[in-house]
Motif scaffolding. Structure first.
Motif, mmCIF file in Angstrom:
data_model
loop_
_atom_site.group_PDB
_atom_site.id
_atom_site.type_symbol
_atom_site.label_atom_id
_atom_site.label_comp_id
_atom_site.label_asym_id
_atom_site.label_seq_id
_atom_site.Cartn_x
_atom_site.Cartn_y
_atom_site.Cartn_z
ATOM 1 N N MET A 36 0.808 -1.220 0.000
ATOM 2 C CA MET A 36 0.000 0.000 0.000
ATOM 3 C C MET A 36 0.837 1.264 0.000
ATOM 4 S SD MET A 36 -2.801 -1.532 -0.243
ATOM 5 C CE MET A 36 -3.894 -0.114 -0.261
ATOM 6 N N ASP A 47 2.734 4.491 -1.145
ATOM 7 C CA ASP A 47 2.404 5.483 -2.175
ATOM 8 C C ASP A 47 3.656 5.769 -3.003
ATOM 9 O OD1 ASP A 47 1.144 7.340 -3.697
ATOM 10 O OD2 ASP A 47 1.139 8.917 -2.172
ATOM 11 N N ASP A 64 -4.647 -2.800 -5.501
ATOM 12 C CA ASP A 64 -6.110 -2.908 -5.540
ATOM 13 C C ASP A 64 -6.559 -4.312 -5.930
ATOM 14 O OD1 ASP A 64 -5.613 -2.960 -8.293
ATOM 15 O OD2 ASP A 64 -7.325 -1.681 -8.774
ATOM 16 N N ARG A 94 -6.894 -1.927 4.677
ATOM 17 C CA ARG A 94 -6.257 -0.935 3.812
ATOM 18 C C ARG A 94 -7.178 -0.477 2.681
ATOM 19 N NH1 ARG A 94 -0.815 -1.563 5.405
ATOM 20 N NH2 ARG A 94 -0.781 -3.120 7.060
ATOM 21 N N LEU A 95 -8.010 -1.394 2.157
ATOM 22 C CA LEU A 95 -8.806 -1.073 0.970
ATOM 23 C C LEU A 95 -10.161 -0.456 1.294
ATOM 24 C CD1 LEU A 95 -8.071 -4.233 -1.216
ATOM 25 C CD2 LEU A 95 -7.069 -1.948 -1.433
ATOM 26 N N PRO A 109 -11.169 1.858 3.430
ATOM 27 C CA PRO A 109 -11.209 3.317 3.446
ATOM 28 C C PRO A 109 -11.091 3.941 2.057
ATOM 29 C CG PRO A 109 -9.734 2.490 5.155
ATOM 30 C CD PRO A 109 -10.078 1.336 4.271
ATOM 31 N N LEU A 110 -10.514 3.200 1.104
ATOM 32 C CA LEU A 110 -10.376 3.705 -0.262
ATOM 33 C C LEU A 110 -11.614 3.441 -1.104
ATOM 34 C CD1 LEU A 110 -6.699 2.519 -0.977
ATOM 35 C CD2 LEU A 110 -7.471 4.707 -0.035
ATOM 36 N N ARG A 140 -12.435 0.721 -2.785
ATOM 37 C CA ARG A 140 -12.250 -0.065 -4.004
ATOM 38 C C ARG A 140 -11.257 -1.170 -3.750
ATOM 39 N NH1 ARG A 140 -7.468 0.105 -3.751
ATOM 40 N NH2 ARG A 140 -5.998 1.657 -4.473
#
Length: 248
Positions: free
Chosen positions: A80, A82, A89, A132-133, A135-136, A138
């Protein structure tokens, strides 16, 4: 899946190049993803990653014991990050250890180790992916199942218990995180895979089954890719794959 640019994919449970984990890594790399190749044997996962890089793709070998919480957390910290490709994903849990054992002589240690690899590791990977995903809003999380996910067979009580448990983990996650934008799916591999593991352990199986009697690696990997590419208005949660000659 959204129209965002391809990011990272994480494949947990990669071994030999002639195995499903490696085939998934190659398919996702062909789709434009940087692949984190995670497995317990450094030499094997590095060979898989090197093959992908030599073919023009992006892959990084990440030694990971999926039954160790610290290893899984570190893997997802890396996935994850950046960086140039952005966060992952697409996550696949593919670890398993389908070894037979007489039920009457099966030790607690054997049963527990089979469960730890087949189910506990899937929980840890699923939990970290969801953390981790979600909150995003997707992402795709896929779990590799087996015939044992649905039914028990003689000498495979431990493996069946682990795989049935993993199926319930996947089902519960799908119901909890689907509305948050995460596509969680479970793939039942209902038949023998024409790969290194089965062919080395039971070399006569290919001859017994015939040319159409075993699942081929690349078509299986294509099915996982298709699940990832599904539009969210028509998501599949569970698909089963088997040779067309396989009775069920």
């Amino acid at each position: 899946m959204s129209d965002a640019k391809p990011l990272k994919a994480v494949v947990v449970g990669v071994g030999a190049e002639a195995g499903l984990g490696a085939a998934l890594c190659r398919r996702f790399a062909a789709g434009g993803y940087e692949v984190l190749v995670a497995g317990t044997t450094p030499a094997k996962i590095e060979r898989v990653a090197e093959t992908i890089r030599n073919s023009g793709g992006q892959a990084i070998a990440v030694p990971t014991d999926t039954t160790r919480e610290a290893d899984v957390v570190a893997l997802f910290d890396r996935a994850m990050a950046d960086d140039a490709t952005g966060p992952a994903d697409l996550v696949v849990y593919n670890a398993g250890n389908n070894r037979p054992h007489d039920f009457r002589t099966m030790s607690i240690e054997w049963f527990e180790e089979t469960w730890r690899v087949g189910c506990l590791g899937g929980f840890l990977v699923g939990r970290e992916a969801a953390r981790r995903l979600a909150p995003l809003g997707r992402g795709t999380i896929l779990f590799t199942g087996a015939s044992a996910s649905l039914r028990g067979r003689p000498s495979f009580a431990a493996f069946s218990a682990a795989k049935a448990g993993l199926r319930m983990v996947a089902q519960a996650m799908a119901r909890e995180f689907g509305p948050m934008g995460l596509h969680v799916a479970h793939v039942v591999i209902d038949g023998g895979i024409d790969g290194e593991r089965l062919n080395s352990r039971v070399p006569q199986r290919r001859a017994e089954k015939g040319p159409d009697g075993m699942l081929q690696l690349d078509p299986i990997a294509d099915a996982y890719w298709q699940l990832h590419r599904q539009h969210r208005s028509a998501w599949s949660h569970e698909v089963d794959l088997r040779p067309f000659v396989e009775p069920f």
